[in-house]
Design an enzyme around this catalytic site. Structure first.
Site, PDB file in Angstrom:
ATOM      1  N   TYR A   1      74.459  -8.149  14.595  1.00 16.05           N
ATOM      2  CA  TYR A   1      74.579  -6.884  15.318  1.00 16.05           C
ATOM      3  C   TYR A   1      75.571  -7.121  16.448  1.00 16.05           C
ATOM      4  CZ  TYR A   1      71.894  -2.556  16.386  1.00 16.05           C
ATOM      5  OH  TYR A   1      71.459  -1.267  16.550  1.00 16.05           O
TER       6      TYR A   1
ATOM      7  N   HIS B   1      78.628  -0.271  17.920  1.00 18.27           N
ATOM      8  CA  HIS B   1      77.725  -0.080  16.783  1.00 18.27           C
ATOM      9  C   HIS B   1      76.261  -0.188  17.225  1.00 18.27           C
ATOM     10  CE1 HIS B   1      76.182  -0.176  12.725  1.00 18.27           C
ATOM     11  NE2 HIS B   1      75.714  -1.401  12.881  1.00 18.27           N
TER      12      HIS B   1
ATOM     13  N   ARG C   1      66.234   5.229  19.132  1.00 18.24           N
ATOM     14  CA  ARG C   1      65.439   5.146  20.348  1.00 18.24           C
ATOM     15  C   ARG C   1      65.892   6.089  21.452  1.00 18.24           C
ATOM     16  NH1 ARG C   1      66.248  -0.017  18.556  1.00 18.24           N
ATOM     17  NH2 ARG C   1      68.044  -0.268  19.951  1.00 18.24           N
TER      18      ARG C   1
ATOM     19  N   GLU D   1      78.614   1.276   6.776  1.00 19.29           N
ATOM     20  CA  GLU D   1      78.984   0.525   7.972  1.00 19.29           C
ATOM     21  C   GLU D   1      80.300  -0.200   7.696  1.00 19.29           C
ATOM     22  OE1 GLU D   1      74.609  -0.483   9.919  1.00 19.29           O
ATOM     23  OE2 GLU D   1      75.636  -2.024   8.760  1.00 19.29           O
TER      24      GLU D   1
ATOM     25  N   GLN E   1      65.003   3.429   7.180  1.00 17.55           N
ATOM     26  CA  GLN E   1      65.047   2.375   8.194  1.00 17.55           C
ATOM     27  C   GLN E   1      64.280   2.776   9.451  1.00 17.55           C
ATOM     28  OE1 GLN E   1      69.053   1.297   9.268  1.00 17.55           O
ATOM     29  NE2 GLN E   1      68.425  -0.236  10.773  1.00 17.55           N
TER      30      GLN E   1
ATOM     31  N   TYR F   1      61.340  -0.044  10.295  1.00 14.11           N
ATOM     32  CA  TYR F   1      61.885  -1.233  10.964  1.00 14.11           C
ATOM     33  C   TYR F   1      60.988  -1.807  12.056  1.00 14.11           C
ATOM     34  CZ  TYR F   1      63.501   0.781  15.451  1.00 14.11           C
ATOM     35  OH  TYR F   1      63.577   1.321  16.701  1.00 14.11           O
TER      36      TYR F   1
ATOM     37  N   LYS G   1      67.834  -1.642   4.141  1.00 10.42           N
ATOM     38  CA  LYS G   1      69.068  -2.391   4.335  1.00 10.42           C
ATOM     39  C   LYS G   1      69.343  -3.405   3.228  1.00 10.42           C
ATOM     40  CE  LYS G   1      71.296  -2.612   7.711  1.00 10.42           C
ATOM     41  NZ  LYS G   1      72.616  -2.021   8.045  1.00 10.42           N
TER      42      LYS G   1
ATOM     43  N   THR H   1      75.053  -4.435  -0.460  1.00  9.91           N
ATOM     44  CA  THR H   1      76.064  -4.775   0.533  1.00  9.91           C
ATOM     45  C   THR H   1      77.358  -5.049  -0.218  1.00  9.91           C
ATOM     46  OG1 THR H   1      74.411  -5.748   2.017  1.00  9.91           O
ATOM     47  CG2 THR H   1      76.707  -6.385   2.363  1.00  9.91           C
TER      48      THR H   1
END
Length: 326
Positions: free
Chosen positions: A130, A135, A144, A201, A243, A247, A256, A260
């Site tokens: 991360y 991002h 949040r 992403e 998610q 999470y 997730k 990918t």
């Protein structure tokens, strides 16, 4: 500036200064093998393995006959540098070794429109970091709210989690919209069904290599560059509504690991060196075990286009992205 005897169009992503590695096959030769991109051609390294005669690679020519990059990536940074130097020499305009050998050239040079690309390596583990402030802030706001976007630990340590290596796929592989639990209304029980907030992403990923260390013996920050083989563009598909519900408290799971996508060509760190820029100023300063002074941030131009079924593509993200590799 170095010039190749291979024709390279001005707008090509694959001049002699790049020379990324990939794994490919053809209809005529379906076995997977390692190639290097140059212009609109792929140089088949299995056909020229005998030409790697430097002091480090003369006894490691088998790595160029392998079906993945793992053996090559398992060698040292010095081996990688010798391989790149050899390739640059062989492809330079003044080198006749392949250029003037009609038979070898016909064996080793393959047009890109005849190749099928595969995952460049057997991926044993995959960690998702991360590492972008923008991002991390945007996703934090999504889950949040603006007041609590960044968690307190983000500016102190590398925040990451282990993704699912088995669902890393080469670009172009279809990725299925997942099913899962969501909670669209806070006052109602969760629902099960297809993801309705599928997200992409735009990221970059690096392949780790070099001689392994014993379990429990860490790679120090000033040794890290000896273990980073190269980079790919990555799209870590994300089911955001799934998610958001799943999470807490252990992090992402089904939302997730659905897929990918990575680009098939691995650009080496040596090729990226000319694009290094000063590192970001970190506030607060990192702990000594995370601190390094060498520039390891790269100015890379990236863009995203979306093409709905039956429509033309349109760019939705265009610009520069400086990506911190460490």
């Amino acid at each position: 500036m170095a010039v190749s005897w291979v024709t390279v169009e001005k707008e090509s992503h694959f001049p002699i200064q790049n020379l990324p590695y990939g794994v490919f096959s053809t209809d005529a030769e379906p076995e997977h093998r390692i190639g290097v991109a140059i212009g609109s051609q792929v140089l088949d390294l299995s056909k020229i393995a005998h030409l790697f005669t430097g002091p480090l690679l003369a006894h490691n020519q088998d790595v160029f006959r392998a079906s993945t990059l793992n053996k090559l990536m398992g060698l040292t940074k010095a081996h990688w540098a010798e391989a790149r130097a050899t390739l640059t020499t062989l492809l330079s305009a003044d080198n006749p070794t392949i250029r003037d050998d009609d038979y070898l050239r016909s064996l080793a040079m393959v047009s890109m429109d005849k190749v099928k690309m595969h995952l460049p390596a057997a991926i044993g583990d995959y960690t998702d970091f991360y590492s972008s402030l923008d991002h991390a802030t945007n996703v934090g706001i999504m889950f949040r709210g603006k007041e609590n976007a960044l968690m307190p630990n983000w500016k102190y340590l590398p925040v990451g989690y282990h993704g699912r290596a088995s669902s890393v796929v080469v670009s172009g592989t279809p990725v299925r919209r997942p099913l899962g639990q969501t909670k669209p209304v806070d006052t109602e029980p969760p629902k099960f069904g297809p993801c309705r907030l599928m997200d992409f992403e735009l990221e970059m990923a690096f392949f780790v290599g070099g001689p392994p260390k014993d379990l429990g013996n860490p790679i120090k920050i000033d040794e890290a560059d000896e273990h980073i083989f190269g980079m790919v563009v990555m799209n870590d598909w994300s089911a955001r509504d799934i998610q958001k519900w799943e999470y807490v408290p252990l992090g992402p799971f089904g939302a997730k690991n659905l897929g990918t996508s990575i680009s098939p060509w691995v650009v080496t760190m040596e090729a990226l060196k000319p694009f290094a820029v000063p590192n970001y100023v970190q506030d607060p300063a990192p702990f000594p075990y995370l601190k390094h002074d060498d520039p390891y941030t790269f100015d890379v131009h990236l863009e995203v286009a979306i093409q709905p079924a039956g429509s033309s593509a349109s760019n939705i993200v265009v610009g520069d992205k400086a990506h911190r590799g460490i």
